[in-house]
Write a protein that holds these residues in place. Structure first.
Motif, PDB file in Angstrom:
ATOM      1  N   ARG A 200      19.810 -33.670 -20.840  1.00 58.52           N
ATOM      2  CA  ARG A 200      20.817 -32.990 -21.655  1.00 58.52           C
ATOM      3  C   ARG A 200      20.785 -31.500 -21.303  1.00 58.52           C
ATOM      4  O   ARG A 200      19.732 -30.853 -21.365  1.00 58.52           O
ATOM      5  N   LYS A 201      21.912 -30.972 -20.932  1.00 60.04           N
ATOM      6  CA  LYS A 201      21.989 -29.595 -20.451  1.00 60.04           C
ATOM      7  C   LYS A 201      21.581 -28.591 -21.530  1.00 60.04           C
ATOM      8  O   LYS A 201      21.895 -28.768 -22.712  1.00 60.04           O
ATOM      9  N   ASP A 202      20.898 -27.534 -21.085  1.00 60.20           N
ATOM     10  CA  ASP A 202      20.504 -26.406 -21.926  1.00 60.20           C
ATOM     11  C   ASP A 202      19.494 -26.792 -22.997  1.00 60.20           C
ATOM     12  O   ASP A 202      19.358 -26.093 -24.013  1.00 60.20           O
ATOM     13  N   TRP A 206      15.945 -29.736 -19.397  1.00 63.48           N
ATOM     14  CA  TRP A 206      16.844 -29.151 -18.410  1.00 63.48           C
ATOM     15  C   TRP A 206      16.224 -27.893 -17.811  1.00 63.48           C
ATOM     16  O   TRP A 206      16.254 -27.686 -16.590  1.00 63.48           O
ATOM     17  N   ASN A 210      14.939 -27.467 -13.894  1.00 65.91           N
ATOM     18  CA  ASN A 210      15.494 -26.438 -13.008  1.00 65.91           C
ATOM     19  C   ASN A 210      14.414 -25.502 -12.474  1.00 65.91           C
ATOM     20  O   ASN A 210      14.566 -24.939 -11.385  1.00 65.91           O
ATOM     21  N   GLY A 222      23.424 -34.031 -15.257  1.00 66.53           N
ATOM     22  CA  GLY A 222      23.311 -33.460 -16.592  1.00 66.53           C
ATOM     23  C   GLY A 222      24.494 -33.818 -17.476  1.00 66.53           C
ATOM     24  O   GLY A 222      25.577 -34.138 -16.982  1.00 66.53           O
ATOM     25  N   ILE A 224      26.339 -32.907 -21.614  1.00 65.28           N
ATOM     26  CA  ILE A 224      26.378 -31.983 -22.751  1.00 65.28           C
ATOM     27  C   ILE A 224      26.494 -32.737 -24.073  1.00 65.28           C
ATOM     28  O   ILE A 224      25.783 -32.447 -25.029  1.00 65.28           O
TER      29      ILE A 224
END
Length: 263
Positions: A200-202, A206, A210, A222, A224
């Motif tokens: 799940r982004k952010d 995540w 990264n 990914g 949202i």
């Protein structure tokens, strides 16, 4: 299509919050919870909070009603049902507890979609209190940011070993792993090149992913929200299925050629 194993985290992957926090907040016990968190492991804190909630006169039925109000991420339930209908083997790996997870899944109509739920054990004692116990012994060996009561990487390794023992070198299972938290980073390191990671982004996973891209072997997609999760998950399943169908057809055609040639 048991060739595809889809592994879901639970909090902030299926439901849109942390179910432990949800229960504590709904019973107005957040102050005590916040005081305990710095002093002991999360798993032990939740066991202690269940004692406190019981002492305040709340029953298992009260806890169940609170869990049934937990918000599920829109789009995730249809995604789970669709993946199950397509023949995927769905599993859960969650640092929650069995009563919380099963209650929410049952209420959402998707409990039967999962062949396996890996989470901290829970039971009701003789006094009617919900007790929560760790999934792993606190001395499990892991160098990644896993909580002492659960290493999800060890769980994924066990799934992989079971597939290998069953199918040997012919094991063609592909895994799709969906998660959000720091505890989901360790299992991402266990996946193979043919597998897929859906962070799940952010969210913490995540960020860790990264920062450590060189350690990730699998393909990364990914997402949202639930709508994007559903779209990506079903697209991956379709892509895998298409590849497998082409391989099967190719093998059949090759077999026919050999039969004709032998005559």
């Amino acid at each position: 299509m048991a060739e595809i194993v889809v592994v879901f985290d639970f909090d902030k992957t299926i439901i849109d919050l942390d179910n432990d926090n949800w229960v504590v907040d709904e019973f107005g016990a957040s102050d005590m919870f916040d005081q305990l968190v710095p002093t002991m492991t999360w798993n032990t804190v939740m066991d202690t909070m269940m004692k406190e909630i019981h002492a305040r006169g709340k029953t298992m039925q009260d806890i169940e009603q609170v869990l049934k109000r937990a918000p599920v991420i829109p789009g995730v339930v249809p995604a789970i049902k669709a993946a199950h209908a397509l023949g995927c083997d769905l599993k859960i790996v969650s640092d929650a507890n069995l009563f919380f997870v099963e209650t929410i899944l049952e209420h959402s109509g998707i409990k039967d979609c999962f062949s396996e739920i890996n989470t901290n054990s829970s039971y009701v004692d003789d006094e009617g209190k919900l007790r929560i116990r760790p999934y792993h012994d606190f001395d499990h060996k892991c160098n990644n940011p896993c909580p002492p009561n659960m290493c999800k990487g060890l769980i994924i390794e066990r799934m992989q070993a079971a597939s290998l023992a069953m199918e040997g070198n012919n094991n063609k299972k592909r895994m799709i792993y969906l998660g959000d938290g720091a505890g989901d980073f360790c299992p991402s390191l266990m996946l193979k090149e043919q597998d897929f990671l859906m962070p799940r982004k952010d969210f913490p996973m995540w960020k860790l992913m990264n920062e450590n891209r060189q350690l990730i072997k699998e393909k990364i997609h990914g997402w949202i929200d639930g709508e994007e999760l559903q779209h990506i998950l079903l697209r991956i399943i379709k892509a895998i299925t298409t590849i497998e169908e082409k391989q099967i057809l190719s093998a059949v055609d090759h077999s026919k050629f050999q039969t004709i040639y032998s005559h």
